[in-house]
Design an enzyme around this catalytic site. Structure first.
Site, mmCIF file in Angstrom:
data_model
loop_
_atom_site.group_PDB
_atom_site.id
_atom_site.type_symbol
_atom_site.label_atom_id
_atom_site.label_comp_id
_atom_site.label_asym_id
_atom_site.label_seq_id
_atom_site.Cartn_x
_atom_site.Cartn_y
_atom_site.Cartn_z
ATOM 1 N N HIS A 1 -12.089 0.257 5.561
ATOM 2 C CA HIS A 1 -12.547 1.632 5.364
ATOM 3 C C HIS A 1 -13.616 1.898 6.419
ATOM 4 C CE1 HIS A 1 -14.392 5.230 3.712
ATOM 5 N NE2 HIS A 1 -15.548 4.654 3.965
ATOM 6 N N TYR B 1 -13.964 7.174 -3.646
ATOM 7 C CA TYR B 1 -12.694 7.844 -3.376
ATOM 8 C C TYR B 1 -12.546 9.077 -4.264
ATOM 9 C CZ TYR B 1 -11.224 3.906 -0.433
ATOM 10 O OH TYR B 1 -11.128 2.967 0.571
ATOM 11 N N ASN C 1 -4.635 -1.189 4.066
ATOM 12 C CA ASN C 1 -4.878 -0.909 5.487
ATOM 13 C C ASN C 1 -6.200 -1.518 5.989
ATOM 14 O OD1 ASN C 1 -6.551 0.823 4.179
ATOM 15 N ND2 ASN C 1 -5.648 2.703 4.960
ATOM 16 N N GLU D 1 -22.493 7.106 2.234
ATOM 17 C CA GLU D 1 -21.778 5.857 1.931
ATOM 18 C C GLU D 1 -22.657 4.624 2.152
ATOM 19 O OE1 GLU D 1 -18.079 6.032 4.132
ATOM 20 O OE2 GLU D 1 -17.262 7.535 2.754
ATOM 21 N N LYS E 1 -11.524 -4.541 3.380
ATOM 22 C CA LYS E 1 -10.870 -4.416 2.070
ATOM 23 C C LYS E 1 -10.282 -5.751 1.602
ATOM 24 C CE LYS E 1 -9.684 0.475 2.701
ATOM 25 N NZ LYS E 1 -8.604 1.488 2.559
HETATM 26 N N1 UDP Z 1 -4.448 5.819 0.390
HETATM 27 C C1 UDP Z 1 -3.272 5.434 -0.204
HETATM 28 N N2 UDP Z 1 -2.184 6.286 -0.137
HETATM 29 C C2 UDP Z 1 -2.257 7.480 0.513
HETATM 30 C C3 UDP Z 1 -3.471 7.864 1.120
HETATM 31 C C4 UDP Z 1 -4.554 7.005 1.050
HETATM 32 O O1 UDP Z 1 -3.186 4.368 -0.800
HETATM 33 O O2 UDP Z 1 -1.241 8.206 0.544
HETATM 34 C C5 UDP Z 1 -5.616 4.902 0.342
HETATM 35 C C6 UDP Z 1 -5.762 4.099 1.637
HETATM 36 O O3 UDP Z 1 -6.207 2.793 1.312
HETATM 37 C C7 UDP Z 1 -6.813 4.888 2.378
HETATM 38 C C8 UDP Z 1 -7.722 5.330 1.223
HETATM 39 O O4 UDP Z 1 -6.813 5.637 0.162
HETATM 40 O O5 UDP Z 1 -7.498 4.110 3.345
HETATM 41 C C9 UDP Z 1 -8.579 6.529 1.531
HETATM 42 O O6 UDP Z 1 -7.768 7.594 1.961
HETATM 43 P P1 UDP Z 1 -8.228 8.545 3.138
HETATM 44 O O7 UDP Z 1 -7.251 9.682 3.182
HETATM 45 O O8 UDP Z 1 -9.665 8.862 2.992
HETATM 46 O O9 UDP Z 1 -7.931 7.647 4.441
HETATM 47 P P2 UDP Z 1 -8.903 6.836 5.424
HETATM 48 O O10 UDP Z 1 -10.153 7.662 5.600
HETATM 49 O O11 UDP Z 1 -9.176 5.491 4.806
HETATM 50 O O12 UDP Z 1 -8.108 6.707 6.692
HETATM 51 MG MG MG Z 2 -11.369 8.589 4.175
#
Ligand code: UDP
Ligand code: MG
Length: 155
Positions: free
Chosen positions: A115, A49, A112, A126, A9
């Site tokens: 992805h 997303y 974070n 994806e 990212k």
């Molecule tokens: N995200 C965020 N706030 C939240 C949850 C998710 O900004 O409360 C963002 C974060 O960058 C995350 C992405 O949205 O990696 C996708 O969310 P997901 O729940 O799919 O988490 P991941 O699969 O990336 O762990």
């Molecule tokens: Mg996810």
């Protein structure tokens, strides 16, 4: 053998972590079958997303994912989706276990750094979303016989 999608990212691109993140995956024994830098736009972020577009934080996420180019990569290995998710760690960096990428490199739930596809089904979707045909390479890797046993993988 399974393939999975990883995005490095903008937070990691700007912080100069591209090399370290790629190295972690290579050290584990995952094979890079696709790798490129690309600029995301709103359309692809809304698709990628889709499960989050109605969440209040989505505008922040959209801004975060589009403010610099990202690195997209395809990694190959036995159970690659699960292995890479485990290496990635919990979504919120400050809750992620030490030893995971997020646990070692970030503090935020949004910024974070990586992805990773969450299921084999989503990995296929994806990979198709970020790579066109001809951008993912199927090449023989002599290393396989040093990474796996003959009853795990056909060489
Ligand atoms: N995200 C965020 N706030 C939240 C949850 C998710 O900004 O409360 C963002 C974060 O960058 C995350 C992405 O949205 O990696 C996708 O969310 P997901 O729940 O799919 O988490 P991941 O699969 O990336 O762990
Ligand atoms: Mg996810």
């Amino acid at each position: 053998m399974e393939q999975t999608l990883v995005l490095i990212k903008p937070s990691a691109v700007v912080r100069g972590l591209i090399g370290q993140i790629i190295t972690r995956f290579q050290n584990k024994g995952l094979i890079i079958t696709g790798l490129k830098m690309m600029q995301l736009d709103e359309k692809i972020c809304r698709e990628h997303y889709a499960h989050l577009v109605d969440r209040p934080f989505f505008p922040f996420l959209l801004n975060s994912m589009t403010r610099t180019p990202i690195i997209a990569m395809v990694l190959k290995g036995l159970d690659a989706v699960h292995v890479v998710r485990e290496m990635t760690g919990a979504t919120k960096g400050r809750a992620a276990n030490p030893g995971t990428l997020r646990g070692d490199y970030c503090m935020s739930g949004q910024e974070n750094i990586v992805h990773a596809s969450d299921t084999p089904e989503n990995a296929l979707i994806e990979i198709d979303r970020f790579f066109s045909q001809g951008e993912v390479f199927d090449y023989t890797c002599d290393m396989f016989k040093y990474l796996y046993s003959p009853d795990e993988v056909e060489f």
